[in-house]
Write a protein that holds these residues in place. Structure first.
Motif, PDB file in Angstrom:
ATOM      1  N   SER A  82      13.276  -1.965  11.820  1.00  0.00           N
ATOM      2  CA  SER A  82      14.102  -3.070  12.333  1.00  0.00           C
ATOM      3  C   SER A  82      13.258  -4.314  12.587  1.00  0.00           C
ATOM      4  O   SER A  82      13.270  -4.892  13.686  1.00  0.00           O
ATOM      5  CB  SER A  82      14.825  -2.647  13.627  1.00  0.00           C
ATOM      6  N   ILE A  83      12.518  -4.728  11.562  1.00  0.00           N
ATOM      7  CA  ILE A  83      11.679  -5.912  11.651  1.00  0.00           C
ATOM      8  C   ILE A  83      12.046  -6.866  10.526  1.00  0.00           C
ATOM      9  O   ILE A  83      12.764  -6.501   9.592  1.00  0.00           O
ATOM     10  CB  ILE A  83      10.177  -5.561  11.565  1.00  0.00           C
ATOM     11  N   SER A  84      11.535  -8.100  10.601  1.00  0.00           N
ATOM     12  CA  SER A  84      11.866  -9.104   9.596  1.00  0.00           C
ATOM     13  C   SER A  84      10.662  -9.559   8.776  1.00  0.00           C
ATOM     14  O   SER A  84      10.783 -10.421   7.914  1.00  0.00           O
ATOM     15  CB  SER A  84      12.503 -10.331  10.261  1.00  0.00           C
ATOM     16  N   LEU A  85       9.497  -8.996   9.048  1.00  0.00           N
ATOM     17  CA  LEU A  85       8.290  -9.381   8.308  1.00  0.00           C
ATOM     18  C   LEU A  85       8.435  -9.053   6.827  1.00  0.00           C
ATOM     19  O   LEU A  85       9.085  -8.073   6.456  1.00  0.00           O
ATOM     20  CB  LEU A  85       7.068  -8.662   8.874  1.00  0.00           C
ATOM     21  N   THR A  86       7.793  -9.868   5.988  1.00  0.00           N
ATOM     22  CA  THR A  86       7.853  -9.665   4.542  1.00  0.00           C
ATOM     23  C   THR A  86       6.477  -9.861   3.920  1.00  0.00           C
ATOM     24  O   THR A  86       5.581 -10.437   4.528  1.00  0.00           O
ATOM     25  CB  THR A  86       8.824 -10.662   3.875  1.00  0.00           C
ATOM     26  N   GLU A 135      -4.749 -14.421   6.179  1.00  0.00           N
ATOM     27  CA  GLU A 135      -3.578 -13.862   6.843  1.00  0.00           C
ATOM     28  C   GLU A 135      -3.099 -12.673   6.027  1.00  0.00           C
ATOM     29  O   GLU A 135      -2.885 -12.773   4.818  1.00  0.00           O
ATOM     30  CB  GLU A 135      -2.466 -14.892   6.974  1.00  0.00           C
ATOM     31  N   CYS A 136      -2.913 -11.561   6.696  1.00  0.00           N
ATOM     32  CA  CYS A 136      -2.650 -10.296   6.006  1.00  0.00           C
ATOM     33  C   CYS A 136      -1.290  -9.708   6.387  1.00  0.00           C
ATOM     34  O   CYS A 136      -0.834  -9.849   7.518  1.00  0.00           O
ATOM     35  CB  CYS A 136      -3.730  -9.268   6.346  1.00  0.00           C
ATOM     36  N   SER A 137      -0.687  -9.028   5.424  1.00  0.00           N
ATOM     37  CA  SER A 137       0.541  -8.266   5.657  1.00  0.00           C
ATOM     38  C   SER A 137       0.335  -6.881   5.066  1.00  0.00           C
ATOM     39  O   SER A 137      -0.267  -6.749   3.989  1.00  0.00           O
ATOM     40  CB  SER A 137       1.739  -8.936   4.990  1.00  0.00           C
ATOM     41  N   ALA A 138       0.802  -5.870   5.753  1.00  0.00           N
ATOM     42  CA  ALA A 138       0.618  -4.502   5.271  1.00  0.00           C
ATOM     43  C   ALA A 138       1.850  -3.665   5.580  1.00  0.00           C
ATOM     44  O   ALA A 138       2.449  -3.806   6.654  1.00  0.00           O
ATOM     45  CB  ALA A 138      -0.629  -3.880   5.899  1.00  0.00           C
ATOM     46  N   PHE A 139       2.202  -2.805   4.648  1.00  0.00           N
ATOM     47  CA  PHE A 139       3.311  -1.876   4.839  1.00  0.00           C
ATOM     48  C   PHE A 139       2.905  -0.510   4.293  1.00  0.00           C
ATOM     49  O   PHE A 139       2.266  -0.420   3.242  1.00  0.00           O
ATOM     50  CB  PHE A 139       4.568  -2.345   4.103  1.00  0.00           C
ATOM     51  N   LEU A 141       6.761  -3.388  -4.519  1.00  0.00           N
ATOM     52  CA  LEU A 141       6.436  -4.057  -3.253  1.00  0.00           C
ATOM     53  C   LEU A 141       7.692  -4.370  -2.450  1.00  0.00           C
ATOM     54  O   LEU A 141       7.739  -4.140  -1.234  1.00  0.00           O
ATOM     55  CB  LEU A 141       5.653  -5.337  -3.532  1.00  0.00           C
ATOM     56  N   TYR A 142       8.698  -4.896  -3.118  1.00  0.00           N
ATOM     57  CA  TYR A 142       9.957  -5.203  -2.428  1.00  0.00           C
ATOM     58  C   TYR A 142      10.622  -3.936  -1.904  1.00  0.00           C
ATOM     59  O   TYR A 142      11.186  -3.928  -0.795  1.00  0.00           O
ATOM     60  CB  TYR A 142      10.909  -5.948  -3.354  1.00  0.00           C
ATOM     61  N   LEU A 143      10.570  -2.862  -2.695  1.00  0.00           N
ATOM     62  CA  LEU A 143      11.179  -1.606  -2.265  1.00  0.00           C
ATOM     63  C   LEU A 143      10.459  -1.061  -1.029  1.00  0.00           C
ATOM     64  O   LEU A 143      11.104  -0.631  -0.057  1.00  0.00           O
ATOM     65  CB  LEU A 143      11.121  -0.586  -3.402  1.00  0.00           C
ATOM     66  N   LEU A 181       2.851   3.911  -2.059  1.00  0.00           N
ATOM     67  CA  LEU A 181       2.860   4.498  -0.727  1.00  0.00           C
ATOM     68  C   LEU A 181       2.462   3.488   0.355  1.00  0.00           C
ATOM     69  O   LEU A 181       2.948   3.546   1.477  1.00  0.00           O
ATOM     70  CB  LEU A 181       1.905   5.693  -0.676  1.00  0.00           C
ATOM     71  N   SER A 182       1.540   2.587  -0.011  1.00  0.00           N
ATOM     72  CA  SER A 182       1.039   1.627   0.961  1.00  0.00           C
ATOM     73  C   SER A 182       0.521   0.406   0.209  1.00  0.00           C
ATOM     74  O   SER A 182       0.085   0.515  -0.944  1.00  0.00           O
ATOM     75  CB  SER A 182      -0.090   2.259   1.794  1.00  0.00           C
ATOM     76  N   ALA A 183       0.574  -0.753   0.874  1.00  0.00           N
ATOM     77  CA  ALA A 183       0.095  -1.979   0.246  1.00  0.00           C
ATOM     78  C   ALA A 183      -0.356  -2.958   1.320  1.00  0.00           C
ATOM     79  O   ALA A 183       0.173  -2.960   2.437  1.00  0.00           O
ATOM     80  CB  ALA A 183       1.182  -2.608  -0.609  1.00  0.00           C
ATOM     81  N   ILE A 184      -1.339  -3.769   0.953  1.00  0.00           N
ATOM     82  CA  ILE A 184      -1.813  -4.827   1.836  1.00  0.00           C
ATOM     83  C   ILE A 184      -1.992  -6.093   1.014  1.00  0.00           C
ATOM     84  O   ILE A 184      -2.412  -6.031  -0.146  1.00  0.00           O
ATOM     85  CB  ILE A 184      -3.133  -4.423   2.541  1.00  0.00           C
TER      86      ILE A 184
END
Length: 255
Positions: A29-33, A66-70, A17-19, A52-55
């Motif tokens: 160039s964002i600061s979201l985590t 509240e959701c975060s996704a990469f 997840l951190y990677l 490959l992807s996570a939410i």
């Protein structure tokens, strides 16, 4: 493809997840985590042991998630985010999903547009720039300058630090400070409701800044920053008047 649902990521999954997070942050160039909290839900999409992807999602006091996704940059626009979102929706049902978004990232905006999420409001990160840091005096309101005082309500060992504002000995407001590695976070600034809109907020903030930067270790505090809702126009105007500048804006979307 393998989708994993977990509330407690393993050490390997946390590393992944951190990677993924840092790869996306550097690329966009964002600061979201990702929030790494115990009550978070995680859906992880792996391909050949590579994340490959996570939410992630956590239930808030506003009764929403509240959701975060990469998604890894080289694997975007393949439907991975939507697949994870569908899995999350099976669990959250009709509850609103809130997505904080940095609108400087076109890929994120494209994903938000694709799911037809609705814009809600903006949150601003504001920082006092170096040119403002060590002013010896801020604007004074003669109605309060000789009657207003500031005291620390917490013990030296406690964090965060609570500052209390007193007007002729009576509590009229407070704020909190959290000392972080990259600077001091100023938050929870509040004036007693019956005393608002009388210039007291400006006077208390002025007193706080004078006290803060008069501290012998002021130069070691690094930057002073805060977060304020774009819906709170009086607070936004107050901080701008004191010299704070917007350094980052997050837009919140509802799905």
């Amino acid at each position: 493809m393998n989708i994993i649902r977990t509330n407690s990521p393993t050490q390997t999954q946390k590393h992944d997840l951190y990677l993924l997070q840092d790869t996306c942050r550097n690329h966009d160039s964002i600061s979201l985590t990702f929030p790494m909290e115990e009550d978070c839900i995680y859906y992880l999409l792996y391909g050949e042991e590579v994340l490959l992807s996570a939410i992630s999602a956590f239930f808030t006091e506003n009764q929403d998630y509240e959701c975060s996704a990469f998604t890894a940059p080289v694997h975007r626009r393949k439907g991975y985010f939507v697949r994870l979102l569908k899995e999350l929706l099976k669990e959250t049902g009709e509850t609103d999903l809130i997505f904080p978004v940095d609108e400087t990232c076109p890929d994120t905006l494209a994903a938000i547009k694709a799911i037809e999420a609705s814009f809600w409001y903006q949150e601003h990160i504001m920082e006092l720039p170096p040119s403002q840091l060590f002013k010896t005096s801020h604007s004074k309101d003669r109605r309060y300058s000789d009657k207003l005082s500031l005291t620390i309500a917490t013990s030296p060992e406690e964090t965060p630090v609570q500052c209390v504002f007193l007007l002729e000995g009576s509590t009229v407001g407070s704020c909190f400070l959290d000392f972080l590695d990259h600077g001091t976070y100023f938050y929870g600034f509040e004036i007693a409701e019956p005393l608002r809109n009388q210039g007291l907020g400006t006077a208390c903030l002025s007193l706080f800044l004078d006290t803060y930067f008069a501290h012998p270790n002021a130069k070691r505090f690094k930057k002073l920053f805060l977060q304020v809702s774009g819906l709170n126009e009086p607070a936004l105007a107050l901080y701008k008047k004191a010299g704070f500048q917007i350094t980052e804006t997050l837009s919140y979307y509802v799905y």
